[in-house]
Design a protein around this motif. Structure first.
Motif, PDB file in Angstrom:
ATOM      1  N   PRO A  46       6.471 -11.622 -74.185  1.00  0.00           N
ATOM      2  CA  PRO A  46       5.982 -12.991 -74.317  1.00  0.00           C
ATOM      3  C   PRO A  46       4.860 -13.070 -75.360  1.00  0.00           C
ATOM      4  O   PRO A  46       4.116 -12.110 -75.558  1.00  0.00           O
ATOM      5  N   TYR A  47       4.770 -14.222 -76.021  1.00  0.00           N
ATOM      6  CA  TYR A  47       3.690 -14.443 -76.980  1.00  0.00           C
ATOM      7  C   TYR A  47       3.415 -15.936 -77.099  1.00  0.00           C
ATOM      8  O   TYR A  47       4.199 -16.762 -76.652  1.00  0.00           O
ATOM      9  N   GLN A  48       2.269 -16.249 -77.692  1.00  0.00           N
ATOM     10  CA  GLN A  48       1.939 -17.621 -78.069  1.00  0.00           C
ATOM     11  C   GLN A  48       1.944 -17.697 -79.580  1.00  0.00           C
ATOM     12  O   GLN A  48       1.472 -16.784 -80.256  1.00  0.00           O
ATOM     13  N   ASP A  49       2.475 -18.788 -80.097  1.00  0.00           N
ATOM     14  CA  ASP A  49       2.529 -19.024 -81.535  1.00  0.00           C
ATOM     15  C   ASP A  49       1.448 -20.040 -81.869  1.00  0.00           C
ATOM     16  O   ASP A  49       1.481 -21.178 -81.399  1.00  0.00           O
ATOM     17  N   TYR A  50       0.482 -19.623 -82.671  1.00  0.00           N
ATOM     18  CA  TYR A  50      -0.624 -20.513 -83.026  1.00  0.00           C
ATOM     19  C   TYR A  50      -0.271 -21.458 -84.174  1.00  0.00           C
ATOM     20  O   TYR A  50      -1.128 -22.163 -84.680  1.00  0.00           O
ATOM     21  N   GLN A  51       0.998 -21.467 -84.596  1.00  0.00           N
ATOM     22  CA  GLN A  51       1.493 -22.369 -85.632  1.00  0.00           C
ATOM     23  C   GLN A  51       0.816 -22.167 -86.981  1.00  0.00           C
ATOM     24  O   GLN A  51       0.819 -23.060 -87.818  1.00  0.00           O
ATOM     25  N   ASN A  52       0.190 -21.006 -87.191  1.00  0.00           N
ATOM     26  CA  ASN A  52      -0.417 -20.701 -88.492  1.00  0.00           C
ATOM     27  C   ASN A  52       0.010 -19.310 -88.967  1.00  0.00           C
ATOM     28  O   ASN A  52      -0.661 -18.688 -89.767  1.00  0.00           O
ATOM     29  N   GLY A  53       1.124 -18.844 -88.416  1.00  0.00           N
ATOM     30  CA  GLY A  53       1.618 -17.523 -88.776  1.00  0.00           C
ATOM     31  C   GLY A  53       1.128 -16.412 -87.866  1.00  0.00           C
ATOM     32  O   GLY A  53       1.515 -15.268 -88.025  1.00  0.00           O
ATOM     33  N   GLY A  94       0.625 -23.950 -70.900  1.00  0.00           N
ATOM     34  CA  GLY A  94       0.703 -23.750 -72.346  1.00  0.00           C
ATOM     35  C   GLY A  94       2.128 -23.565 -72.798  1.00  0.00           C
ATOM     36  O   GLY A  94       3.068 -23.553 -72.000  1.00  0.00           O
ATOM     37  N   ASP A  95       2.283 -23.455 -74.114  1.00  0.00           N
ATOM     38  CA  ASP A  95       3.577 -23.178 -74.723  1.00  0.00           C
ATOM     39  C   ASP A  95       3.645 -21.691 -75.040  1.00  0.00           C
ATOM     40  O   ASP A  95       2.775 -21.157 -75.741  1.00  0.00           O
ATOM     41  N   PHE A  96       4.675 -21.050 -74.522  1.00  0.00           N
ATOM     42  CA  PHE A  96       4.865 -19.616 -74.706  1.00  0.00           C
ATOM     43  C   PHE A  96       6.266 -19.365 -75.249  1.00  0.00           C
ATOM     44  O   PHE A  96       7.157 -20.207 -75.117  1.00  0.00           O
ATOM     45  N   TYR A  97       6.425 -18.220 -75.847  1.00  0.00           N
ATOM     46  CA  TYR A  97       7.714 -17.810 -76.387  1.00  0.00           C
ATOM     47  C   TYR A  97       8.040 -16.430 -75.845  1.00  0.00           C
ATOM     48  O   TYR A  97       7.142 -15.641 -75.538  1.00  0.00           O
ATOM     49  N   LEU A  98       9.326 -16.148 -75.735  1.00  0.00           N
ATOM     50  CA  LEU A  98       9.778 -14.862 -75.256  1.00  0.00           C
ATOM     51  C   LEU A  98      10.606 -14.217 -76.351  1.00  0.00           C
ATOM     52  O   LEU A  98      11.651 -14.735 -76.745  1.00  0.00           O
ATOM     53  N   ASN A  99      10.116 -13.100 -76.858  1.00  0.00           N
ATOM     54  CA  ASN A  99      10.782 -12.340 -77.894  1.00  0.00           C
ATOM     55  C   ASN A  99      11.635 -11.282 -77.200  1.00  0.00           C
ATOM     56  O   ASN A  99      11.120 -10.491 -76.420  1.00  0.00           O
ATOM     57  N   ILE A 100      12.936 -11.272 -77.455  1.00  0.00           N
ATOM     58  CA  ILE A 100      13.856 -10.340 -76.807  1.00  0.00           C
ATOM     59  C   ILE A 100      14.431  -9.421 -77.864  1.00  0.00           C
ATOM     60  O   ILE A 100      15.057  -9.877 -78.826  1.00  0.00           O
ATOM     61  N   LYS A 101      14.206  -8.107 -77.683  1.00  0.00           N
ATOM     62  CA  LYS A 101      14.634  -7.120 -78.669  1.00  0.00           C
ATOM     63  C   LYS A 101      15.508  -6.049 -78.022  1.00  0.00           C
ATOM     64  O   LYS A 101      15.242  -5.607 -76.917  1.00  0.00           O
ATOM     65  N   PHE A 102      16.538  -5.670 -78.748  1.00  0.00           N
ATOM     66  CA  PHE A 102      17.334  -4.500 -78.401  1.00  0.00           C
ATOM     67  C   PHE A 102      17.005  -3.430 -79.425  1.00  0.00           C
ATOM     68  O   PHE A 102      16.956  -3.699 -80.626  1.00  0.00           O
ATOM     69  N   CYS A 117      17.058  -8.470 -82.775  1.00  0.00           N
ATOM     70  CA  CYS A 117      16.356  -9.545 -82.057  1.00  0.00           C
ATOM     71  C   CYS A 117      17.277 -10.713 -81.755  1.00  0.00           C
ATOM     72  O   CYS A 117      18.110 -11.075 -82.564  1.00  0.00           O
ATOM     73  N   LEU A 118      17.056 -11.302 -80.613  1.00  0.00           N
ATOM     74  CA  LEU A 118      17.688 -12.572 -80.279  1.00  0.00           C
ATOM     75  C   LEU A 118      16.697 -13.669 -80.636  1.00  0.00           C
ATOM     76  O   LEU A 118      15.496 -13.411 -80.741  1.00  0.00           O
ATOM     77  N   PRO A 119      17.163 -14.902 -80.812  1.00  0.00           N
ATOM     78  CA  PRO A 119      16.208 -15.985 -81.084  1.00  0.00           C
ATOM     79  C   PRO A 119      15.196 -16.097 -79.952  1.00  0.00           C
ATOM     80  O   PRO A 119      15.522 -15.882 -78.784  1.00  0.00           O
ATOM     81  N   SER A 120      13.961 -16.433 -80.301  1.00  0.00           N
ATOM     82  CA  SER A 120      12.910 -16.566 -79.294  1.00  0.00           C
ATOM     83  C   SER A 120      13.205 -17.736 -78.363  1.00  0.00           C
ATOM     84  O   SER A 120      13.753 -18.751 -78.771  1.00  0.00           O
ATOM     85  N   VAL A 121      12.833 -17.560 -77.099  1.00  0.00           N
ATOM     86  CA  VAL A 121      12.990 -18.596 -76.092  1.00  0.00           C
ATOM     87  C   VAL A 121      11.643 -19.293 -75.932  1.00  0.00           C
ATOM     88  O   VAL A 121      10.613 -18.638 -75.784  1.00  0.00           O
ATOM     89  N   HIS A 122      11.636 -20.626 -75.972  1.00  0.00           N
ATOM     90  CA  HIS A 122      10.424 -21.425 -75.861  1.00  0.00           C
ATOM     91  C   HIS A 122      10.283 -21.895 -74.411  1.00  0.00           C
ATOM     92  O   HIS A 122      11.165 -22.577 -73.885  1.00  0.00           O
ATOM     93  N   ILE A 123       9.169 -21.527 -73.773  1.00  0.00           N
ATOM     94  CA  ILE A 123       8.911 -21.911 -72.388  1.00  0.00           C
ATOM     95  C   ILE A 123       7.579 -22.645 -72.316  1.00  0.00           C
ATOM     96  O   ILE A 123       6.571 -22.159 -72.829  1.00  0.00           O
ATOM     97  N   ARG A 124       7.590 -23.813 -71.687  1.00  0.00           N
ATOM     98  CA  ARG A 124       6.361 -24.604 -71.515  1.00  0.00           C
ATOM     99  C   ARG A 124       5.964 -24.535 -70.043  1.00  0.00           C
ATOM    100  O   ARG A 124       6.704 -24.990 -69.166  1.00  0.00           O
ATOM    101  N   ALA A 125       4.800 -23.967 -69.788  1.00  0.00           N
ATOM    102  CA  ALA A 125       4.252 -23.883 -68.427  1.00  0.00           C
ATOM    103  C   ALA A 125       3.369 -25.095 -68.182  1.00  0.00           C
ATOM    104  O   ALA A 125       2.436 -25.347 -68.943  1.00  0.00           O
ATOM    105  N   THR A 126       3.681 -25.841 -67.129  1.00  0.00           N
ATOM    106  CA  THR A 126       2.938 -27.062 -66.820  1.00  0.00           C
ATOM    107  C   THR A 126       2.233 -26.927 -65.469  1.00  0.00           C
ATOM    108  O   THR A 126       2.520 -26.006 -64.703  1.00  0.00           O
ATOM    109  N   GLU A 127       1.347 -27.874 -65.189  1.00  0.00           N
ATOM    110  CA  GLU A 127       0.631 -27.882 -63.906  1.00  0.00           C
ATOM    111  C   GLU A 127       1.644 -28.072 -62.769  1.00  0.00           C
ATOM    112  O   GLU A 127       2.625 -28.791 -62.929  1.00  0.00           O
TER     113      GLU A 127
END
Length: 130
Positions: A46-53, A94-102, A117-127
């Protein structure tokens, strides 16, 4: 195939979940070739993308895996599949992504990028709902 909380995911879909609820993950690797493939290690990061690279992979205080984030795949025979189950637990919104690698197991040589790599999965965790 990647399923998050029982729903098939692709790179264009945002999956929403609630903080504090385990989110089931399922990754199915299907071998469409004429030869057996493997061994592999499947790693979910899992990771967060800060939208600035910048990608933040230091999320031990925000996300935890229920079980392991790495699965070992011995061999997948032609036209067969292997399915791996896990779960994520989000501790903060927050908005998180899941990077899946073989990657090849027990080898320093990585597979070609089309296998890596598979495309990253975007997961939004809410209250949680009250």
């Amino acid at each position: 195939d990647i399923l998050v909380d029982g729903k098939v995911c692709d790179c264009d879909v945002v999956v929403t979940c609630q903080v504090g609820d385990p989110v089931p993950l399922q990754v199915r690797l299907t071998n469409w070739s004429k030869h057996s493939v493997g061994p592999f290690a499947l790693t979910m990061m899992p990771y967060q993308d800060y939208q600035n690279g910048v990608h933040n992979y230091d999320l031990q205080d925000a996300i935890t895996f229920v079980g392991s984030n790495t699965f070992y795949i011995d061999t997948v025979k032609p036209t067969k599949d292997s399915v791996y189950f896990g779960a994520l637990l989000f501790l903060y919104t927050g908005d998180f992504y899941l990077n899946i690698k073989f990657h090849e197991d027990n080898s320093s040589r990585e597979l070609p990028l089309s296998w890596l790599c598979l495309p990253s999965v975007h997961i939004r965790a809410t209250e949680p709902l009250a």
